[in-house]
Scaffold this motif. Structure first.
Motif, mmCIF file in Angstrom:
data_model
loop_
_atom_site.group_PDB
_atom_site.id
_atom_site.type_symbol
_atom_site.label_atom_id
_atom_site.label_comp_id
_atom_site.label_asym_id
_atom_site.label_seq_id
_atom_site.Cartn_x
_atom_site.Cartn_y
_atom_site.Cartn_z
ATOM 1 N N MET A 1 24.502 27.675 -87.133
ATOM 2 C CA MET A 1 24.703 27.122 -88.194
ATOM 3 C C MET A 1 24.117 25.810 -88.440
ATOM 4 O O MET A 1 24.464 25.068 -87.212
ATOM 5 N N ARG A 2 23.249 24.879 -89.313
ATOM 6 C CA ARG A 2 23.429 24.075 -89.442
ATOM 7 C C ARG A 2 24.455 23.339 -89.466
ATOM 8 O O ARG A 2 25.458 23.133 -89.752
ATOM 9 N N ARG A 3 24.342 21.756 -88.210
ATOM 10 C CA ARG A 3 25.062 20.950 -88.703
ATOM 11 C C ARG A 3 25.971 20.479 -89.911
ATOM 12 O O ARG A 3 26.949 20.426 -90.040
ATOM 13 N N ALA A 4 25.045 20.128 -90.881
ATOM 14 C CA ALA A 4 25.783 20.055 -92.031
ATOM 15 C C ALA A 4 26.210 21.013 -92.774
ATOM 16 O O ALA A 4 27.233 20.752 -93.523
ATOM 17 N N ASP A 5 25.794 22.157 -92.486
ATOM 18 C CA ASP A 5 26.879 23.297 -93.154
ATOM 19 C C ASP A 5 27.719 23.161 -92.053
ATOM 20 O O ASP A 5 29.272 23.937 -93.000
ATOM 21 N N ARG A 6 28.116 23.409 -91.442
ATOM 22 C CA ARG A 6 28.945 23.047 -89.665
ATOM 23 C C ARG A 6 29.717 21.903 -90.869
ATOM 24 O O ARG A 6 31.636 22.418 -90.840
ATOM 25 N N LEU A 7 30.036 21.110 -90.555
ATOM 26 C CA LEU A 7 30.768 19.820 -91.318
ATOM 27 C C LEU A 7 30.986 20.274 -92.944
ATOM 28 O O LEU A 7 32.720 19.200 -93.428
ATOM 29 N N PHE A 8 30.217 21.010 -93.751
ATOM 30 C CA PHE A 8 30.520 20.914 -95.075
ATOM 31 C C PHE A 8 31.589 22.778 -94.631
ATOM 32 O O PHE A 8 32.574 22.661 -95.756
ATOM 33 N N GLN A 9 31.360 23.413 -94.016
ATOM 34 C CA GLN A 9 32.834 24.448 -93.441
ATOM 35 C C GLN A 9 34.377 23.928 -93.405
ATOM 36 O O GLN A 9 35.327 24.202 -92.520
ATOM 37 N N ILE A 10 34.143 22.586 -92.566
ATOM 38 C CA ILE A 10 34.684 21.962 -91.885
ATOM 39 C C ILE A 10 35.908 21.315 -92.750
ATOM 40 O O ILE A 10 37.233 21.431 -92.947
ATOM 41 N N VAL A 11 34.879 20.877 -93.729
ATOM 42 C CA VAL A 11 36.020 20.297 -95.003
ATOM 43 C C VAL A 11 36.630 21.431 -95.178
ATOM 44 O O VAL A 11 37.299 21.347 -96.475
ATOM 45 N N GLN A 12 36.291 22.623 -95.703
ATOM 46 C CA GLN A 12 37.085 23.544 -96.692
ATOM 47 C C GLN A 12 37.952 24.614 -96.625
ATOM 48 O O GLN A 12 38.722 24.607 -96.462
ATOM 49 N N TYR A 13 37.639 24.606 -94.816
ATOM 50 C CA TYR A 13 38.717 25.200 -93.687
ATOM 51 C C TYR A 13 39.794 24.358 -93.833
ATOM 52 O O TYR A 13 41.195 24.579 -93.614
ATOM 53 N N LEU A 14 39.971 22.554 -94.309
ATOM 54 C CA LEU A 14 41.467 21.439 -93.815
ATOM 55 C C LEU A 14 41.751 21.337 -95.080
ATOM 56 O O LEU A 14 43.028 20.784 -95.349
ATOM 57 N N ARG A 15 40.937 21.786 -95.964
ATOM 58 C CA ARG A 15 41.430 21.554 -97.753
ATOM 59 C C ARG A 15 43.085 21.962 -98.247
ATOM 60 O O ARG A 15 43.016 22.895 -97.379
ATOM 61 N N GLY A 16 43.954 21.470 -98.989
ATOM 62 C CA GLY A 16 45.569 21.952 -98.735
ATOM 63 C C GLY A 16 46.204 21.796 -97.664
ATOM 64 O O GLY A 16 47.302 22.507 -98.054
ATOM 65 N N GLY A 17 46.350 20.740 -96.982
ATOM 66 C CA GLY A 17 47.644 20.098 -96.278
ATOM 67 C C GLY A 17 47.392 21.384 -95.321
ATOM 68 O O GLY A 17 48.438 21.024 -94.395
ATOM 69 N N ARG A 18 46.563 22.364 -95.027
ATOM 70 C CA ARG A 18 47.597 23.459 -93.568
ATOM 71 C C ARG A 18 46.773 22.202 -92.592
ATOM 72 O O ARG A 18 45.754 21.977 -92.500
ATOM 73 N N LEU A 19 47.808 22.378 -91.025
ATOM 74 C CA LEU A 19 47.471 21.775 -89.722
ATOM 75 C C LEU A 19 46.965 23.547 -89.048
ATOM 76 O O LEU A 19 46.693 23.971 -89.309
ATOM 77 N N VAL A 20 45.279 22.700 -88.701
ATOM 78 C CA VAL A 20 44.027 24.151 -87.981
ATOM 79 C C VAL A 20 44.127 22.847 -86.400
ATOM 80 O O VAL A 20 43.474 21.458 -86.718
ATOM 81 N N THR A 21 44.009 23.877 -85.681
ATOM 82 C CA THR A 21 43.966 23.456 -84.834
ATOM 83 C C THR A 21 42.245 23.546 -84.407
ATOM 84 O O THR A 21 41.505 24.071 -85.350
ATOM 85 N N ALA A 22 41.908 22.406 -83.168
ATOM 86 C CA ALA A 22 40.308 22.192 -82.805
ATOM 87 C C ALA A 22 39.983 23.912 -82.690
ATOM 88 O O ALA A 22 39.024 23.854 -82.814
ATOM 89 N N ALA A 23 41.001 24.882 -81.465
ATOM 90 C CA ALA A 23 41.151 26.454 -81.234
ATOM 91 C C ALA A 23 40.838 26.967 -82.409
ATOM 92 O O ALA A 23 39.277 27.338 -82.603
ATOM 93 N N GLN A 24 40.956 26.759 -83.833
ATOM 94 C CA GLN A 24 40.855 27.800 -84.515
ATOM 95 C C GLN A 24 39.596 27.036 -85.438
ATOM 96 O O GLN A 24 39.115 28.059 -85.614
ATOM 97 N N LEU A 25 39.396 26.302 -85.522
ATOM 98 C CA LEU A 25 37.655 25.920 -86.067
ATOM 99 C C LEU A 25 36.939 26.561 -85.083
ATOM 100 O O LEU A 25 35.836 26.763 -85.674
ATOM 101 N N ALA A 26 36.734 26.203 -83.378
ATOM 102 C CA ALA A 26 36.402 26.760 -83.064
ATOM 103 C C ALA A 26 36.023 27.687 -83.014
ATOM 104 O O ALA A 26 34.118 28.045 -82.841
ATOM 105 N N ASP A 27 36.587 28.318 -83.333
ATOM 106 C CA ASP A 27 36.807 29.926 -82.961
ATOM 107 C C ASP A 27 35.789 30.415 -84.524
ATOM 108 O O ASP A 27 35.400 31.765 -84.589
ATOM 109 N N ARG A 28 36.240 30.000 -85.730
ATOM 110 C CA ARG A 28 35.781 30.805 -86.978
ATOM 111 C C ARG A 28 33.747 29.423 -86.939
ATOM 112 O O ARG A 28 33.436 30.371 -87.918
ATOM 113 N N LEU A 29 33.883 28.573 -86.542
ATOM 114 C CA LEU A 29 32.950 28.205 -86.494
ATOM 115 C C LEU A 29 32.092 28.705 -85.691
ATOM 116 O O LEU A 29 30.468 28.237 -85.289
#
Length: 227
Positions: A1-29
């Protein structure tokens, strides 16, 4: 995955005020937590309202939207001209992807910028031997470079003598008429450039990892003065 796409996905995963850990983001990405820490820090530095910290988690309050995609006039010309050149001289999948990318970009451009894209007076046409087989080979070799897959191939030199090579494909170079593959040749134990129109029966030989002295960066450090 390109870095630009990864940054976009991080923003999407963090929408809605839910607490997301770095480990969860790392697993998804499918990256390391260290990469996530660095990406989140860069997003915060660019103004994205992310709250939290490493070891705890991250969240982003409701109401944040990504800024609209904007390009300068010169950037629009470069994108349109580049896509047309890839369509003429690139791989089959590359050409289709370039067309689709332009459609997506134009769909989010403001009216004035969209009109500028339509007025670009730069076109490209392939008058050389870019038949479908060659276009498919370009796509195949680009994928091998990206996925780091060793290749075995037959290769004809300038005198027509065919040799068998096991190589690490590193990158594709276009010289205005001829495509070449930059690679590390296991037989020669050195970098070589192989013309695509002299290749025969290209076969995959399994994955490889970067090694010091055998990377694309090392290739350019060695060959740039000659090129």
């Amino acid at each position: 995955m390109r870095r630009a796409d990864r940054l976009f996905q991080i923003v999407q995963y963090l929408r809605g005020g839910r607490l997301v850990t770095a480990a969860q983001l790392a697993d998804r990405l499918e990256v390391t937590t260290r990469t996530v820490y660095r990406d989140v820090a860069d997003l915060i530095g660019s103004g994205v309202p992310i709250e939290g910290e490493a070891g705890v988690g991250y969240l982003m309050r409701d109401g944040y939207d990504l800024p609209p995609l904007m390009f300068t006039k010169d950037e629009i010309v470069a994108l349109v001209a580049g896509a047309r050149m890839i369509r003429a001289w690139g791989g089959a999948e590359m050409g289709r992807a370039a067309e689709e990318a332009l459609v997506k970009i134009e769909s989010v451009l403001p009216d004035e910028a969209r009109l500028r894209a339509a007025r670009v007076k730069i076109d490209a046409f392939s008058v050389f031997a870019m038949d479908e087989a060659m276009r498919m080979l370009v796509d195949r070799l680009e994928a091998a470079c990206d996925q780091q897959i060793k290749l075995a191939l037959g290769y004809s030199d300038a005198e027509g003598e065919v040799t068998q090579r096991d190589i690490r494909p590193l990158g594709l170079l276009f010289w205005g008429r001829t495509w070449t593959l930059a690679a590390y040749c296991e037989k020669r134990q050195d970098f070589r450039m192989f013309r695509l129109d002299r290749m025969d029966h290209v076969e995959e030989r399994g994955p490889f990892k970067d090694e010091k002295g055998k990377t694309y960066r090392d290739f350019f450090a060695r060959k740039r003065p000659e090129m």
